[in-house]
Design an enzyme around this catalytic site. Sequence first.
Site, PDB file in Angstrom:
ATOM      1  N   MET A  26       0.849  -1.202   0.000  1.00 38.90           N
ATOM      2  CA  MET A  26       0.000   0.000   0.000  1.00 38.90           C
ATOM      3  C   MET A  26       0.876   1.241   0.000  1.00 38.90           C
ATOM      4  O   MET A  26       1.590   1.501   0.980  1.00 38.90           O
ATOM      5  CB  MET A  26      -0.938  -0.009   1.211  1.00 38.90           C
ATOM      6  CG  MET A  26      -2.092  -0.986   1.073  1.00 38.90           C
ATOM      7  SD  MET A  26      -3.253  -0.867   2.439  1.00 38.90           S
ATOM      8  CE  MET A  26      -2.322  -1.623   3.751  1.00 38.90           C
ATOM      9  N   GLN A  79       8.074  -4.499  -5.202  1.00 38.54           N
ATOM     10  CA  GLN A  79       7.045  -4.392  -6.239  1.00 38.54           C
ATOM     11  C   GLN A  79       7.348  -3.186  -7.130  1.00 38.54           C
ATOM     12  O   GLN A  79       7.518  -2.075  -6.636  1.00 38.54           O
ATOM     13  CB  GLN A  79       5.653  -4.234  -5.639  1.00 38.54           C
ATOM     14  CG  GLN A  79       4.598  -4.363  -6.724  1.00 38.54           C
ATOM     15  CD  GLN A  79       3.211  -3.920  -6.326  1.00 38.54           C
ATOM     16  OE1 GLN A  79       3.006  -2.759  -5.991  1.00 38.54           O
ATOM     17  NE2 GLN A  79       2.265  -4.838  -6.365  1.00 38.54           N
ATOM     18  N   CYS A 109      -2.639  -1.004 -10.230  1.00 37.25           N
ATOM     19  CA  CYS A 109      -2.869   0.373  -9.780  1.00 37.25           C
ATOM     20  C   CYS A 109      -3.824   1.106 -10.718  1.00 37.25           C
ATOM     21  O   CYS A 109      -3.575   1.188 -11.923  1.00 37.25           O
ATOM     22  CB  CYS A 109      -1.550   1.137  -9.672  1.00 37.25           C
ATOM     23  SG  CYS A 109      -1.830   2.814  -9.059  1.00 37.25           S
ATOM     24  N   LYS A 148       0.823  -8.985  -9.503  1.00 36.45           N
ATOM     25  CA  LYS A 148      -0.419  -8.669  -8.781  1.00 36.45           C
ATOM     26  C   LYS A 148      -1.356  -7.992  -9.774  1.00 36.45           C
ATOM     27  O   LYS A 148      -0.985  -6.989 -10.390  1.00 36.45           O
ATOM     28  CB  LYS A 148      -0.117  -7.761  -7.589  1.00 36.45           C
ATOM     29  CG  LYS A 148      -1.361  -7.402  -6.772  1.00 36.45           C
ATOM     30  CD  LYS A 148      -0.970  -6.843  -5.402  1.00 36.45           C
ATOM     31  CE  LYS A 148      -2.169  -6.419  -4.574  1.00 36.45           C
ATOM     32  NZ  LYS A 148      -2.684  -5.099  -4.949  1.00 36.45           N
ATOM     33  N   ASN A 209      -7.261 -11.540  -2.705  1.00 39.02           N
ATOM     34  CA  ASN A 209      -7.226 -10.200  -2.096  1.00 39.02           C
ATOM     35  C   ASN A 209      -8.506  -9.422  -2.405  1.00 39.02           C
ATOM     36  O   ASN A 209      -8.996  -9.455  -3.525  1.00 39.02           O
ATOM     37  CB  ASN A 209      -6.004  -9.441  -2.640  1.00 39.02           C
ATOM     38  CG  ASN A 209      -5.975  -7.973  -2.270  1.00 39.02           C
ATOM     39  OD1 ASN A 209      -5.884  -7.119  -3.148  1.00 39.02           O
ATOM     40  ND2 ASN A 209      -6.058  -7.664  -1.000  1.00 39.02           N
ATOM     41  N   GLY A 210      -8.991  -8.740  -1.372  1.00 43.52           N
ATOM     42  CA  GLY A 210     -10.123  -7.838  -1.544  1.00 43.52           C
ATOM     43  C   GLY A 210     -11.202  -8.073  -0.508  1.00 43.52           C
ATOM     44  O   GLY A 210     -11.775  -9.153  -0.436  1.00 43.52           O
ATOM     45  N   ASP A 211     -11.401  -7.043   0.347  1.00 41.71           N
ATOM     46  CA  ASP A 211     -12.514  -7.029   1.296  1.00 41.71           C
ATOM     47  C   ASP A 211     -12.383  -8.021   2.449  1.00 41.71           C
ATOM     48  O   ASP A 211     -13.400  -8.431   3.006  1.00 41.71           O
ATOM     49  CB  ASP A 211     -13.852  -7.267   0.586  1.00 41.71           C
ATOM     50  CG  ASP A 211     -14.199  -6.139  -0.367  1.00 41.71           C
ATOM     51  OD1 ASP A 211     -13.495  -5.105  -0.342  1.00 41.71           O
ATOM     52  OD2 ASP A 211     -15.156  -6.295  -1.132  1.00 41.71           O
ATOM     53  N   GLY A 233      -5.277  -5.568   3.026  1.00 40.90           N
ATOM     54  CA  GLY A 233      -4.829  -4.189   2.853  1.00 40.90           C
ATOM     55  C   GLY A 233      -5.446  -3.252   3.879  1.00 40.90           C
ATOM     56  O   GLY A 233      -4.946  -3.117   5.009  1.00 40.90           O
ATOM     57  N   ARG A 234      -6.563  -2.637   3.505  1.00 38.56           N
ATOM     58  CA  ARG A 234      -7.112  -1.561   4.327  1.00 38.56           C
ATOM     59  C   ARG A 234      -7.427  -1.983   5.753  1.00 38.56           C
ATOM     60  O   ARG A 234      -7.223  -1.212   6.696  1.00 38.56           O
ATOM     61  CB  ARG A 234      -8.346  -0.975   3.634  1.00 38.56           C
ATOM     62  CG  ARG A 234      -7.966  -0.209   2.358  1.00 38.56           C
ATOM     63  CD  ARG A 234      -9.147  -0.014   1.454  1.00 38.56           C
ATOM     64  NE  ARG A 234      -9.666  -1.284   0.976  1.00 38.56           N
ATOM     65  CZ  ARG A 234     -10.783  -1.417   0.265  1.00 38.56           C
ATOM     66  NH1 ARG A 234     -11.476  -0.352  -0.043  1.00 38.56           N
ATOM     67  NH2 ARG A 234     -11.183  -2.614  -0.144  1.00 38.56           N
TER      68      ARG A 234
HETATM   69  C1  LIG Z   1      -3.755   3.562   0.163  1.00 38.66           C
HETATM   70  C2  LIG Z   1      -3.577   2.376  -0.746  1.00 38.66           C
HETATM   71  C3  LIG Z   1      -2.384   2.220  -1.436  1.00 38.66           C
HETATM   72  C4  LIG Z   1      -2.195   1.098  -2.273  1.00 38.66           C
HETATM   73  N1  LIG Z   1      -0.988   0.936  -2.906  1.00 38.66           N
HETATM   74  C5  LIG Z   1      -0.763  -0.218  -3.604  1.00 38.66           C
HETATM   75  C6  LIG Z   1       0.542  -0.505  -4.144  1.00 38.66           C
HETATM   76  O1  LIG Z   1       1.510   0.248  -3.986  1.00 38.66           O
HETATM   77  N2  LIG Z   1       0.684  -1.662  -4.851  1.00 38.66           N
HETATM   78  C7  LIG Z   1      -0.349  -2.547  -5.042  1.00 38.66           C
HETATM   79  O2  LIG Z   1      -0.186  -3.592  -5.678  1.00 38.66           O
HETATM   80  N3  LIG Z   1      -1.572  -2.291  -4.537  1.00 38.66           N
HETATM   81  C8  LIG Z   1      -1.792  -1.173  -3.811  1.00 38.66           C
HETATM   82  N4  LIG Z   1      -3.017  -0.979  -3.223  1.00 38.66           N
HETATM   83  C9  LIG Z   1      -4.057  -2.024  -3.341  1.00 38.66           C
HETATM   84  C10 LIG Z   1      -3.964  -3.028  -2.185  1.00 38.66           C
HETATM   85  O3  LIG Z   1      -2.743  -3.744  -2.245  1.00 38.66           O
HETATM   86  C11 LIG Z   1      -5.145  -4.037  -2.238  1.00 38.66           C
HETATM   87  O4  LIG Z   1      -5.081  -4.712  -3.453  1.00 38.66           O
HETATM   88  C12 LIG Z   1      -6.499  -3.350  -2.114  1.00 38.66           C
HETATM   89  O5  LIG Z   1      -6.505  -2.383  -1.083  1.00 38.66           O
HETATM   90  C13 LIG Z   1      -7.607  -4.386  -1.847  1.00 38.66           C
HETATM   91  O6  LIG Z   1      -7.387  -5.074  -0.645  1.00 38.66           O
HETATM   92  P1  LIG Z   1      -8.213  -4.691   0.710  1.00 38.66           P
HETATM   93  O7  LIG Z   1      -9.686  -4.816   0.385  1.00 38.66           O
HETATM   94  O8  LIG Z   1      -7.759  -5.706   1.714  1.00 38.66           O
HETATM   95  O9  LIG Z   1      -7.868  -3.291   1.074  1.00 38.66           O
HETATM   96  C14 LIG Z   1      -3.237   0.143  -2.427  1.00 38.66           C
HETATM   97  C15 LIG Z   1      -4.433   0.315  -1.717  1.00 38.66           C
HETATM   98  C16 LIG Z   1      -4.608   1.402  -0.887  1.00 38.66           C
HETATM   99  C17 LIG Z   1      -5.909   1.542  -0.127  1.00 38.66           C
END
Ligand SMILES: Cc1cc2nc3c(=O)[nH]c(=O)nc-3n(C[C@H](O)[C@H](O)[C@H](O)COP(=O)(O)O)c2cc1C
Length: 325
Positions: A26, A79, A109, A148, A209-211, A233-234
């Site tokens: 992130m 990455q 992204c 990814k 990944n996701g949610d 992630g979040r």
């Molecule tokens: C603030 C923020 C920054 C992120 N930066 C990246 C990143 O640098 N590289 C990447 O592959 N995904 C990035 N993501 C996506 C996350 O890795 C992840 O795929 C996405 O948040 C979904 O997962 P979650 O529902 O658990 O948050 C970012 C997400 C957020 C919210």
Amino acid sequence: MINRSAAPHFRVRDIPIYGDLILAPMDGLSDFPFRSLVRSLGSAMSYTEFINARDVNTKHPHLEHRLTFSEAERPLVYQIFDNDPDDLLKAALKLQLRRPDIIDINMGCPDKSVCGRGAGVGLMTEPLKIAEIFSKLSKTLDVPVTGKIRLGWDADNRNYLEVARIIEENGGQLLAVHGRTRQQGYGGNADWDAIAEVKSALSIPVIGNGDVRTVADIDRIKTHTGCNAVMIGRAAFSNPWIFKRMDRHEVSPEEVRRLVGVQLRTSIDFYGQEHGLVIMRKYVNRYLQPYELTREIRVPLLTCEDPVEFLRRLDEILQQPVPAF
Ligand SMILES: Cc1cc2nc3c(=O)[nH]c(=O)nc-3n(C[C@H](O)[C@H](O)[C@H](O)COP(=O)(O)O)c2cc1C
């Protein structure tokens, strides 16, 4: 805690991965101090924030912080993102000199500044280029190359299966799938059925990944998709203890205080006192979400410029009873 005497959960080529929960990369959040913390709580490997290949190739002066990692973080994944196979290869070769364990290509992204130039999820619109990138990098690098992805550009172009197969056929050793298209951004629901499709189509390990927000979600996504590991992630930003398989309401105030103390120390060592404390504010604001702080209490904590004063204010807050969930 991770038990290294047990069999690994899966391997990325020849690298054993112990554990099935992984902090998501992130930008602006998964920096060295946060990654180290979360790794100590049980995240199985460390992905850096994404790294612009152009910055590597032009030796951008601000890059150093992004590239720093510790031995304790291994397996460590750099990455990278770009739209040009040769520039990605050049950057990956330079980065390999720093001895990461894995190089990962960002194909997810959705930010205009990235996908607008065909990098990030923009690459998913050019599967042949993805083939070239994986073929070149996996033949040239010593370390495994992984990817990814999202599900595609938009609802009409969900080409995740095609892209996933291309990545595997061209030497990719692991695939993380965020179950959304570019068009969805971070809205709507992640499509776990699509992740399950990718998992059944590939032989290499797949990370779902996701949610994933709770411990129950971890088991749900694993059962639903059959994925080898779960990327969070979040939710990890508010509850890093999820890597210990604890929901936020199960974490004691004493543990919150301990963890903030450790993260603040690492953050100050890494960024210096002033910036280290500023960086900590966004995390602590999230860790304290259950307290529903009034403005009068939150603002002095989050604007305070002295680490000792910051921890004193934090202690006061943590002595309050936590409102019922
Ligand atoms: C603030 C923020 C920054 C992120 N930066 C990246 C990143 O640098 N590289 C990447 O592959 N995904 C990035 N993501 C996506 C996350 O890795 C992840 O795929 C996405 O948040 C979904 O997962 P979650 O529902 O658990 O948050 C970012 C997400 C957020 C919210």
